[in-house]
Design a protein around this motif. Structure first.
Motif, short mmCIF file in Angstrom:
data_model
loop_
_atom_site.label_atom_id
_atom_site.label_comp_id
_atom_site.label_asym_id
_atom_site.label_seq_id
_atom_site.Cartn_x
_atom_site.Cartn_y
_atom_site.Cartn_z
N THR A 212 39.94 -28.21 -11.37
CA THR A 212 39.62 -26.83 -11.72
C THR A 212 38.16 -26.54 -11.40
OG1 THR A 212 38.90 -27.34 -13.98
CG2 THR A 212 41.27 -26.95 -13.63
N GLN A 213 37.82 -25.26 -11.32
CA GLN A 213 36.42 -24.92 -11.05
C GLN A 213 35.53 -25.38 -12.20
OE1 GLN A 213 35.66 -21.03 -9.51
NE2 GLN A 213 33.47 -21.11 -9.90
N GLU A 214 36.00 -25.27 -13.42
CA GLU A 214 35.19 -25.74 -14.55
C GLU A 214 34.93 -27.24 -14.44
OE1 GLU A 214 35.09 -25.70 -19.44
OE2 GLU A 214 36.74 -24.73 -18.36
N GLU A 215 35.94 -28.01 -14.02
CA GLU A 215 35.75 -29.45 -13.84
C GLU A 215 34.76 -29.72 -12.72
OE1 GLU A 215 40.06 -31.27 -15.29
OE2 GLU A 215 39.86 -30.43 -13.27
N ALA A 216 34.84 -28.94 -11.65
CA ALA A 216 33.89 -29.11 -10.55
C ALA A 216 32.48 -28.78 -11.01
CB ALA A 216 34.29 -28.21 -9.37
N GLU A 217 32.34 -27.75 -11.82
CA GLU A 217 31.02 -27.39 -12.33
C GLU A 217 30.47 -28.47 -13.24
OE1 GLU A 217 31.68 -23.61 -14.16
OE2 GLU A 217 31.77 -22.52 -12.25
#
Length: 270
Positions: A212-217
């Protein structure tokens, strides 16, 4: 705190999206008339259309101009010769992998100079035009949108960090130059923010890695900004709140400052 900017005219550079757009909306919400700026006419027109829908009682206009050039700045001056508030937000970065000094050595002159023209000289040109007019009126607000990278230089974006440090020098020097006039000049230092450039980069990283984008962030923060205290990316509205305050009457005793809204990434108190 009720920030009231009715009767004030604001120009926000690079404001079709991201922090600039959130700032333009925040200023309009406080009552200011707002000039939107971007390089491409289609994006400027669409941003103006959307903002007029949200703020039908505000004077919202747009100017398409590339502020990395003197000609682009002149286009703005011709269409908006005066302003009470100037937010020098336009800017970009080259996000690269870093594997050692060899990567820094490969950064070409055009990248260094291109970032300097857009990130630094755009604000210099705009301030050079509008500041004297603000001084003559006895009121004005200028804000440079810098970055925590100005004081926390990123080795993977050394050319970007250089421009953000330069913005601090320019903003402080201009504040000194207009001391006692009723005009304030400040810089705002965001940290990792889910804005258009970094947000799009993280979205691509998330897709490439199947997360997810949150995980990437979170992965980015752990690797590149482990000192973050909020332990997440800021939103553009959170950054814009600081900028709008710096543009307000309430911020009349704040000038020559580097106002941090970087989530505690920078590990010093001053």
């Amino acid at each position: 705190m009720n920030i009231e900017l009715k009767g004030r005219k604001a120009i926000v550079t690079g404001s079709t999206a991201g922090i600039g757009r959130a700032t333009a909306e925040g200023l309009a919400r406080a009552g200011a008339s707002v000039v939107i700026n971007g390089r491409r006419s289609a994006r400027v027109d669409e941003a103006v259309r959307q903002m007029r829908q949200v703020f039908p009682d505000r004077d919202i206009s747009g100017i398409a101009a590339d502020l990395s050039t003197a000609a682009g700045a002149e286009t703005v001056f011709a269409q908006a010769p005066d302003a009470d508030i100037l937010v020098n937000n336009v800017g970009t970065a080259h996000i690269r992998a870093y594997n050692g000094i060899e990567d820094i050595a490969k950064i070409p002159d055009e990248d260094w100079l291109g970032l300097f023209q857009l990130n630094v000289m755009s604000g210099v040109r705009m301030a050079r035009h509008y500041l004297p007019r603000m001084v003559r009126k006895g009121w004005g607000r200028v804000v440079f949108v810098s970055s925590e990278s100005a004081v926390n230089i990123p080795k993977e974006m050394l050319d970007y960090g250089m421009t953000k440090t330069a913005q601090l020098a320019v903003s402080r020097g201009l504040a000194e130059a207009v001391a006692g006039t009723g005009v304030t000049v400040n810089a705002v230092l965001p940290g990792p923010t889910r804005s258009e450039i970094l947000g799009d980069f993280m979205a691509k990283q998330a897709e490439a890695n199947g997360v997810t984008q949150e995980e990437a962030e979170q992965g980015f923060l752990k690797a590149m900004r482990p000192t973050t205290l909020i332990q997440r990316f800021a939103t553009t509205d959170e950054v814009a709140n600081m900028i709008v305050y710096a543009c307000s009457e309430q911020a009349s005793a704040t000038t020559g400052a580097a106002l941090r809204v970087e989530g505690g990434v920078v590990r010093f108190v001053a």
